[in-house]
Motif scaffolding. Structure first.
Motif, PDB file in Angstrom:
ATOM      1  N   THR A  82      -1.447   7.359  -3.044  1.00  0.00           N
ATOM      2  CA  THR A  82      -0.020   7.017  -4.123  1.00  0.00           C
ATOM      3  C   THR A  82      -0.689   5.762  -5.486  1.00  0.00           C
ATOM      4  O   THR A  82      -1.358   5.040  -5.282  1.00  0.00           O
ATOM      5  CB  THR A  82       0.694   6.924  -3.288  1.00  0.00           C
ATOM      6  OG1 THR A  82       1.394   6.556  -4.294  1.00  0.00           O
ATOM      7  CG2 THR A  82       0.804   5.706  -3.118  1.00  0.00           C
ATOM      8  N   LYS A  84       1.159   4.210  -5.950  1.00  0.00           N
ATOM      9  CA  LYS A  84       2.012   3.207  -5.830  1.00  0.00           C
ATOM     10  C   LYS A  84       2.004   1.932  -4.364  1.00  0.00           C
ATOM     11  O   LYS A  84       2.248   1.513  -4.566  1.00  0.00           O
ATOM     12  CB  LYS A  84       3.909   4.213  -4.942  1.00  0.00           C
ATOM     13  CG  LYS A  84       4.146   4.176  -6.316  1.00  0.00           C
ATOM     14  CD  LYS A  84       5.052   5.959  -5.617  1.00  0.00           C
ATOM     15  CE  LYS A  84       6.099   6.590  -6.674  1.00  0.00           C
ATOM     16  NZ  LYS A  84       5.256   8.261  -6.575  1.00  0.00           N
ATOM     17  N   GLU A 111       8.593   9.192  -0.871  1.00  0.00           N
ATOM     18  CA  GLU A 111       8.534   7.771  -0.345  1.00  0.00           C
ATOM     19  C   GLU A 111       8.868   7.623   1.229  1.00  0.00           C
ATOM     20  O   GLU A 111       8.508   6.679   1.101  1.00  0.00           O
ATOM     21  CB  GLU A 111       9.715   7.352  -0.844  1.00  0.00           C
ATOM     22  CG  GLU A 111       8.601   7.018  -2.593  1.00  0.00           C
ATOM     23  CD  GLU A 111       9.830   6.366  -3.782  1.00  0.00           C
ATOM     24  OE1 GLU A 111      10.867   5.800  -3.368  1.00  0.00           O
ATOM     25  OE2 GLU A 111       8.893   5.622  -4.982  1.00  0.00           O
ATOM     26  N   ARG A 123      -5.342   3.792  -3.437  1.00  0.00           N
ATOM     27  CA  ARG A 123      -4.349   3.360  -4.857  1.00  0.00           C
ATOM     28  C   ARG A 123      -5.765   3.588  -5.488  1.00  0.00           C
ATOM     29  O   ARG A 123      -6.805   3.391  -4.887  1.00  0.00           O
ATOM     30  CB  ARG A 123      -3.463   2.389  -5.223  1.00  0.00           C
ATOM     31  CG  ARG A 123      -4.159   1.492  -5.875  1.00  0.00           C
ATOM     32  CD  ARG A 123      -2.590   0.874  -6.705  1.00  0.00           C
ATOM     33  NE  ARG A 123      -2.580   0.946  -7.856  1.00  0.00           N
ATOM     34  CZ  ARG A 123      -2.240   1.459  -9.261  1.00  0.00           C
ATOM     35  NH1 ARG A 123      -0.776   1.782  -8.639  1.00  0.00           N
ATOM     36  NH2 ARG A 123      -2.444   1.742  -9.823  1.00  0.00           N
TER      37      ARG A 123
END
Length: 183
Positions: A82, A84, A111, A123
């Motif tokens: 991700t 994030k 999420e 990531r």
């Protein structure tokens, strides 16, 4: 075949991306796990239209939702790819039989799932102005790092020319090179 890595696509939307990922999975002996809903149909006509003629060679599994996936694979380590995440995919040690999950093209992994798996979120580093990489490119990047960490076991290490032959110079790499000839 010794490759035991697994790729999970959570609600993929674009058949071309899933087709590219399927081809990468076939080339590496990797299993592909698709979590519904899919943004396309997997019938024979749709698969042919997306150019996925190798789909018959793919080890592919489908699940109604993430909960069904977890029930069918209890205790398995799942890496969540991700944008994030707080750490890079190169900072973790991928193990045999690990799963690497990627989210749908428009929104990524929900999420609600990420917060339950914070320690396994990874990531691909990129410039901040870019929202994300193409899904099939992201899968290839992380998958090949996992395979590299496992020594590319079971994969063909060297290629051959079709019409000509290599000149046989085994010393083509300098001592400073980080490349290796054998895998």
């Amino acid at each position: 075949m010794e490759v035991n890595v697994n790729i999970i696509l959570h609600q993929p939307e674009i058949p071309g991306n899933t087709g590219n990922i399927g081809r990468t999975c076939v080339a590496t002996g990797t299993s592909l796990h698709l979590i519904e809903p899919l943004g396309f149909r997997l019938d024979e006509k749709s698969i042919k239209r997306a150019g996925m003629d190798y789909w018959k060679d793919l080890d592919v599994h489908r699940y109604v939702n993430f909960q069904e996936f977890q029930q069918r694979h209890p205790g398995k380590r799942i890496w969540m790819a991700t944008t994030k995440a707080r750490r890079a995919y190169t900072e973790v040690s991928f193990g045999e039989e690990d799963y690497i999950m990627f989210g749908k093209e428009s929104a990524g992994i929900p999420e609600e799932i990420l917060v339950e798996h914070e320690e396994s979120c990874i990531r691909i580093p990129m410039l901040p102005a870019i929202r994300s990489l193409n899904l099939s490119n992201a899968v290839a990047i992380v998958l090949y790092e996992a395979l590299r960490q496992q020594g590319f076991r079971g994969l063909e290490a060297e290629g051959e020319l079709h019409r000509l032959q290599w000149k046989g110079n085994e010393d083509f790499l300098s001592p400073q090179s980080t490349r290796t000839k054998k895998i």
